[in-house]
Design a protein around this motif. Sequence first.
Motif, mmCIF file in Angstrom:
data_model
loop_
_atom_site.group_PDB
_atom_site.id
_atom_site.type_symbol
_atom_site.label_atom_id
_atom_site.label_comp_id
_atom_site.label_asym_id
_atom_site.label_seq_id
_atom_site.Cartn_x
_atom_site.Cartn_y
_atom_site.Cartn_z
ATOM 1 N N GLU A 19 0.854 -1.196 0.000
ATOM 2 C CA GLU A 19 0.000 0.000 0.000
ATOM 3 C C GLU A 19 0.889 1.245 0.000
ATOM 4 O O GLU A 19 1.455 1.593 1.023
ATOM 5 C CB GLU A 19 -0.908 -0.030 1.231
ATOM 6 N N ILE A 20 1.059 1.854 -1.150
ATOM 7 C CA ILE A 20 1.925 3.035 -1.222
ATOM 8 C C ILE A 20 1.144 4.289 -1.596
ATOM 9 O O ILE A 20 1.726 5.335 -1.852
ATOM 10 C CB ILE A 20 3.113 2.827 -2.196
ATOM 11 N N ASN A 21 -0.159 4.180 -1.661
ATOM 12 C CA ASN A 21 -0.989 5.372 -1.799
ATOM 13 C C ASN A 21 -2.314 5.068 -1.094
ATOM 14 O O ASN A 21 -2.634 3.899 -0.858
ATOM 15 C CB ASN A 21 -1.150 5.776 -3.278
ATOM 16 N N GLN A 116 6.236 10.837 -15.545
ATOM 17 C CA GLN A 116 5.170 11.678 -16.071
ATOM 18 C C GLN A 116 3.995 11.828 -15.081
ATOM 19 O O GLN A 116 3.193 12.735 -15.223
ATOM 20 C CB GLN A 116 4.716 10.991 -17.348
ATOM 21 N N GLY A 117 3.938 10.982 -14.070
ATOM 22 C CA GLY A 117 2.895 11.119 -13.048
ATOM 23 C C GLY A 117 2.959 12.472 -12.356
ATOM 24 O O GLY A 117 1.937 13.037 -11.952
ATOM 25 N N ASP A 118 4.175 13.001 -12.209
ATOM 26 C CA ASP A 118 4.383 14.296 -11.562
ATOM 27 C C ASP A 118 4.905 15.339 -12.537
ATOM 28 O O ASP A 118 5.467 16.347 -12.111
ATOM 29 C CB ASP A 118 5.402 14.149 -10.421
ATOM 30 N N LEU A 163 0.791 14.351 -9.407
ATOM 31 C CA LEU A 163 0.082 15.532 -9.920
ATOM 32 C C LEU A 163 -0.998 15.173 -10.948
ATOM 33 O O LEU A 163 -1.984 15.900 -11.101
ATOM 34 C CB LEU A 163 1.104 16.495 -10.529
ATOM 35 N N ASP A 164 -0.830 14.050 -11.621
ATOM 36 C CA ASP A 164 -1.799 13.695 -12.670
ATOM 37 C C ASP A 164 -3.156 13.253 -12.119
ATOM 38 O O ASP A 164 -4.037 12.847 -12.874
ATOM 39 C CB ASP A 164 -1.221 12.672 -13.661
ATOM 40 N N LEU A 165 -3.317 13.342 -10.801
ATOM 41 C CA LEU A 165 -4.633 13.107 -10.201
ATOM 42 C C LEU A 165 -5.353 14.432 -9.949
ATOM 43 O O LEU A 165 -6.552 14.449 -9.691
ATOM 44 C CB LEU A 165 -4.483 12.356 -8.875
ATOM 45 N N ALA A 166 -4.602 15.526 -10.007
ATOM 46 C CA ALA A 166 -5.149 16.830 -9.629
ATOM 47 C C ALA A 166 -5.228 17.826 -10.781
ATOM 48 O O ALA A 166 -5.958 18.811 -10.718
ATOM 49 C CB ALA A 166 -4.298 17.435 -8.500
HETATM 50 N N1 ARG Z 1 -0.202 1.890 -7.451
HETATM 51 C C1 ARG Z 1 0.579 2.815 -8.225
HETATM 52 C C2 ARG Z 1 1.499 3.590 -7.305
HETATM 53 O O1 ARG Z 1 1.130 3.913 -6.240
HETATM 54 C C3 ARG Z 1 -0.308 3.740 -8.988
HETATM 55 C C4 ARG Z 1 0.427 4.681 -9.886
HETATM 56 C C5 ARG Z 1 -0.480 5.570 -10.651
HETATM 57 N N2 ARG Z 1 0.226 6.423 -11.538
HETATM 58 C C6 ARG Z 1 0.009 7.727 -11.718
HETATM 59 N N3 ARG Z 1 0.644 8.318 -12.677
HETATM 60 N N4 ARG Z 1 -0.752 8.436 -10.923
HETATM 61 O O2 ARG Z 1 2.595 3.889 -7.639
#
Ligand code: ARG
Length: 265
Positions: A19-21, A116-118, A163-166
């Motif tokens: 669980e990392i998020n 690229q997530g951030d 950041l790609d969630l916001a």
């Molecule tokens: N379970 C993955 C993690 O915590 C999800 C990553 C999602 N990637 C993203 N670009 N938001 O690393």
Amino acid sequence: MVNTHLLVSDAEHFRIDYEINPYMSTANQPDSGVAVAEHDAIVEAHRSAGRTVERMSSAPGCPDMVFTANAALVRRGRAVLGRPPAARADEVEHYRRWLDRRGFEVIEAPYAFSGQGDALPCGDILLAGSGWRTDPRMHEFLRRSLGYDVVPLHTVDRRWYDLDLAVAVIGNPHTLAWCPEALDRPSRDRIENLGLDLIEVSRGEAEHFALNLISDGDTVTMTRSAPRLAAELRSRGLHVVELSTTELAKGGGGVRCTALTLDQR
Ligand code: ARG
């Protein structure tokens, strides 16, 4: 056009082993068949939108490899590799090899970096997050190695660990969708001063991965869980394709997380 050339993996090995998020719970496992179907439908939607999709197989023992967005940040033949949390460290070698074999100049990230997530490119600007998965020192590194003007942004809690969630770049010319509540005051000011056309998304829809979308400027591929944003985008003349992302959500991701943009301009 942007996001016309994408690297995806597959959901064969997708599981919640750690669980990392805050969205992940080992007690809430994805249904494997449904996850694979969800991912296939996303890939199919990219192809129908005319995007080129490249695939790399996920590796057993890398249960988050379906989220290739974290692999790197790519620009003009260069790829700065991601440097993820320890639980995902085994993925990096696979990405390095793939990018290297494809002829990209692969650059090692000196600090934690969520790829690229951030790091969301918007023309020559890079909207760049830090604090959760990316060390703020990466911003200067990205400026120097990829030549972006970096706009540093901070999200207010771990729900927005990437950041790609916001924030989402919609494009053409420059439209941004965002959840203001997810960002701290200075970051909000920075976004408001960019002179872009801004679409506000509620916290509720953002928590359902509304902003974790892929837009090429004509077609927006996004979750089915954010009808208000979908309607807003349609009212602006965009073609919107809504897909089910219930299983990916258990990993804390959505459409955007499953593709690394390889566009070369
Ligand atoms: N379970 C993955 C993690 O915590 C999800 C990553 C999602 N990637 C993203 N670009 N938001 O690393």
